[in-house]
Design an enzyme around this catalytic site. Structure first.
Site, PDB file in Angstrom:
ATOM      1  N   GLY A  14     -23.150  40.701 -23.167  1.00 31.71           N
ATOM      2  CA  GLY A  14     -22.100  40.970 -24.084  1.00 31.71           C
ATOM      3  C   GLY A  14     -22.202  39.949 -25.532  1.00 31.71           C
ATOM      4  CB  THR A  16     -24.134  43.043 -29.620  1.00 26.40           C
ATOM      5  OG1 THR A  16     -25.585  42.707 -29.510  1.00 26.40           O
ATOM      6  CG2 THR A  16     -23.700  43.785 -30.699  1.00 26.40           C
ATOM      7  CE  LYS A  37     -30.268  41.703 -30.802  1.00 23.31           C
ATOM      8  NZ  LYS A  37     -29.850  40.522 -30.088  1.00 23.31           N
ATOM      9  CB  ALA A 119     -33.125  38.074 -28.374  1.00 28.86           C
ATOM     10  N   PRO A 206     -11.595  41.451 -22.335  1.00 31.23           N
ATOM     11  CG  PRO A 206      -9.718  43.139 -22.605  1.00 31.23           C
ATOM     12  CD  PRO A 206     -10.561  41.792 -23.150  1.00 31.23           C
TER      13      PRO A 206
END
Length: 208
Positions: A14, A16, A37, A119, A206
């Site tokens: 996660g 991103t 990125k 990455a 969450p």
């Protein structure tokens, strides 16, 4: 200008999601932002024939500065696999110097916060002799670590933090991102990480 490298304990944890959350929070607080990125493996061909990555598009949408896609993601590789393999399949050779050059050009923009997303995990090869972990060192960036909360995350987080510090970099903070909705003893795992990781917890995201 605060600049951070967003690293992960593994692929699919996660990075991103967390980067977009940080960019959004900064924007809502009134700051200008830029998400980059520089290297993405796993892209689809756009209408203009270029290759584009969903994660890079999400960073572009979350940034207040709106450069062209090529600036956000200068190296877009079609195959969804390890970057050095994806580059080989695409007939390209990657180098840290090349990636750092792309980033320096974008970091010349005047923004309040710039986040550069990596990455995969920390020790991902970009070629036969170089690892992506050399990029934040080359750019002198502090690191924010995304910990994918699932079974085994404590070991992965501590080893990654150890490697970051061994590379001479600053671990500015970490984010617990819940990627297993059924993870047993989530709170206890977060508390253990708070005890052992040598940086503050910036938040717990969450399951979504």
């Amino acid at each position: 200008m605060p600049r951070y490298f967003i690293a992960g304990t593994d692929t699919g944890v996660g990075k991103t999601h967390v980067t977009v959350a940080l960019l959004t929070a900064a924007r809502l607080a009134g700051y200008s932002t830029l998400g980059l990125k520089p290297l993405a493996a796993g892209c689809e061909q756009a209408a203009d024939g270029s290759w584009q990555n969903d994660d890079a598009l999400a960073l572009l949408a979350a940034s207040t500065v709106a450069p062209g896609y090529q600036e956000v993601n200068p190296v877009a590789l079609p195959e969804a696999c390890a970057p050095h393999i994806a580059a080989s399949l695409a007939g390209r050779r990657l180098s840290i110097a090349q990636l750092a050059g792309f980033c320096r050009g974008s970091l010349g923009r005047r923004v309040d916060l710039a986040l550069i997303e990596g990455a995969g995990g920390w020790r991902v090869p970009v070629g036969e002799r170089e690892l992506l972990s050399a990029l934040p060192r080359e750019l002198n960036l502090s690191v924010i670590l995304v910990v994918g909360m699932r079974l085994g995350c404590i070991n992965a987080a501590l080893l990654t933090a150890e490697a970051i510090l061994r590379d001479g970099l600053t671990l500015a903070g970490w984010v617990a991102n819940v990627i297993d909705p059924d993870m047993a003893r989530l709170d206890e795992n977060v508390q253990t990480l708070q005890q052992w990781l040598p940086a503050p917890c910036l938040g717990v995201l969450p399951w979504q």
